[in-house]
Design a protein around this motif. Structure first.
Motif: not given
Length: 573
Positions: A25, A27, A29, A47, A49, A51, A58, A100-101, A104, A106
């Motif tokens: 996954t 993210c 940004v 950002a 996200k 996968r 978003e 949110f992140a 994940t 980044l």
């Protein structure tokens, strides 16, 4: 048992190599700020996200920087002071983004900039920085795209090159959406190179050659256990297709993980890049315990002298200090220990070490430094050292045979039992040198004394183990008991007592099959000094239990001094 991996090994599975890209996954940004300096503030966070190519969500928020936005920045981003006046402060926006992140990897275009702002704000607000994986699409593009494909790696340039659905416009969410398309396009470009995991994708940003990455599958069949690994190359000169030469030997508590690291950016030694290029395979020898692996590595290096092991290029040339058995004994450098009734101290691997210890003894005790044989009945002329009071001058009868032997006993006692005599003897001289501001000479004297103390610690650690016919010791390292049989300072057997087994029974079985080690001459060990010191390190760890011992594993009480004790003796504290 030796496991062998050659160039025709199968491709590693995703589980072996890391997290597959389709299950990672990301993210992606992007930040907008009041400027590019570290003191500037964030004005917008955007950002996306994703996968497996699917957008999971978003995130977008303006941020009130509580400072004036420069006009040039407002024109560039379109974010004005009026727009952010009612926006949440960073203390509210940042926790929302971190949630949110969460969990994940980044991704950012020039990740150093965006991640740097996020980390600094976390630190200022007292939030712990999550352990994000970080991926930089700028670094990826520089290593994946050819020089004639794009003039630069700006986001706008890459967006045009890959025909992204979103056009970058210096707004956080739009730029993040464009970066998602760039990321997917870059991943497509490396798919035909066998890159299937996040870990492998990161290697493209770390200057790992394709030839090196292509050999990563060598680690697949190696066990996740302690042992010794060795890189090999086919021996073309032998005429035997199965013949090979060993290029490099190493050890690890986890063979698979350690060998795999050679094909990533974690390995930064230039010589290893060359070695991997030459190698045609990896072989492994699983060991029972980490100590067994350390000892096996040392023995293999000594046996095969691999050209890429630095230690193998400088084989140990041992020297010993000997107190001779003359009528007037003296100190002598010798290459081996003999059964001649003399006292031996060492060994030393470098001439400088030997010289420093001998000079420290000469500084502390006025024993003779000449090499000619002296007669107790026929005096001979004294040398210049006697006139300087640096020698007791047994040659001209200035000291009796008995008095000189007492002096030699002080030297022998310093080397084998109590180092405090040398420290006490050097105290006045060191103080005088300091008082006279002869600091360079004082430093030389200090270095010599330190060499004597280091050599004494090594001598007692080695000789105490060498003098024991057998030691059987165990240490609990969950979930097993590590059991070792040590004979005259050499590891004779190693094994594990697993849950449900009786450690004493395992120890008896190891004793029955352990290597026979003949008693060495004098204070020598039945193994190399380095092996015995590795064993001593293990024996001195907390929690080691003695199961059986034949001999005395002990040091003289004052044979070794700590730094505090040394200062006390030399300075008279």
């Amino acid at each position: 048992m030796t496991s062998r991996t050659r160039e025709n090994s199968l491709q590693d599975s995703f589980a072996d190599l890391g997290v597959p890209l389709w299950d990672t996954t990301f993210c992606v940004v992007d930040l907008e700020t009041t400027g590019g300096a570290e003191t500037d503030s964030i004005t917008e966070i955007g950002a996306v996200k994703v996968r497996g190519g699917e957008v999971l969500g978003e995130f977008q928020t303006l941020v009130n920087p509580h400072t004036h936005i420069p006009p040039l920045v407002a024109v560039l981003t379109g974010i004005t002071n009026q727009m952010v006046a009612s926006a949440p402060p960073i203390s509210e926006a940042l926790p929302a983004f971190l949630e949110f992140a969460h969990g994940t990897v980044l991704v950012a275009h020039n990740a150093r900039f965006d991640v740097g702002f996020l980390r600094r704000n976390c630190a200022e607000l007292g939030y712990p920085w999550p352990k994000f994986g970080i991926l930089d699409t700028v670094a990826l593009a520089r290593h994946i795209l050819l020089a004639d494909e794009v003039p630069d790696c700006k986001l706008s340039t890459l967006a045009r090159h890959f025909h992204t659905t979103a056009t970058p416009n210096h707004r956080a969410l739009t730029d993040a959406q464009a970066t998602v398309d760039v990321l997917h396009a870059l991943i497509e470009r490396v798919g035909n190179l066998g890159v299937g995991t996040y870990e492998e994708l990161r290697e493209f940003t770390r200057k790992v050659s394709p030839q090196r990455r292509s050999k990563r599958s060598w680690a697949k069949e190696l066990p996740e256990a302690p042992g010794v690994y060795f890189f090999v190359a086919d021996d073309q000169l032998s005429g035997d297709p199965e013949a090979r030469q060993i290029l490099y030997v190493g050890k690890s508590s986890n063979l698979r993980r350690r060998v795999r690291s050679y094909f990533t950016a974690a390995e930064k030694r230039p010589r290893m890049e060359e070695m991997i290029r030459v190698a045609t395979g990896v072989e492994a020898y699983p060991c029972q315990t980490p100590l067994h692996a350390e000892v096996t590595e040392l023995r293999m290096i000594a046996t095969h002298a691999p050209r890429y092991n630095r230690r193998s290029k400088f084989p140990e040339r041992q020297q010993w200090i000997k107190i001779t058995t003359d009528a007037y004994p003296r100190l002598s450098r010798v290459a081996q220990v003999k059964e001649d009734g003399a006292t031996y101290f060492g060994p030393f691997s470098r001439r400088q070490q030997t010289d420093d210890v001998i000079d420290a003894l000469y500084d502390a005790f006025p024993i003779r430094q000449c090499t000619q044989r002296l007669s107790p009945t026929r005096p001979s002329p004294a040398c210049a050292l006697a006139e300087m009071h640096r020698c007791a001058a047994p040659c001209d009868g200035s000291i009796s045979v008995e008095g000189y032997h007492d002096l030699v006993e002080q030297v022998r006692d310093t080397l084998t039992r109590d180092v405090r005599g040398a420290c006490t003897a050097l105290r006045l001289r060191l103080r005088r040198l300091v008082a006279e501001q002869r600091y360079e000479e004082a430093e030389i004297l200090r270095r010599r004394l330190a060499a004597l103390l280091d050599a004494g610690a090594r001598f007692h650690r080695v000789s105490s183990l060498a003098g024991c016919r057998q030691i059987v010791a165990a240490r609990w390292v969950a979930p097993d008991w590590q059991i070792h049989v040590i004979r005259h300072g050499r590891l004779a057997a190693a094994g594990l007592s697993k849950p449900g087994e009786v450690p004493q029974a395992v120890a008896r079985a190891l004793i029955a099959t352990a290597e026979t080690v003949p008693a060495p001459i004098g204070p020598q060990s039945g193994a190399t000094v380095e092996e015995t010191l590795r064993i001593a390190d293990w024996m001195e760890q907390p929690g080691v239990r003695l199961i059986d011992i034949d001999g005395d594993w002990a040091w003289p009480l004052h044979g070794v001094l700590s730094h505090e004790q040394l200062v006390g003796h030399v300075l008279g504290a």
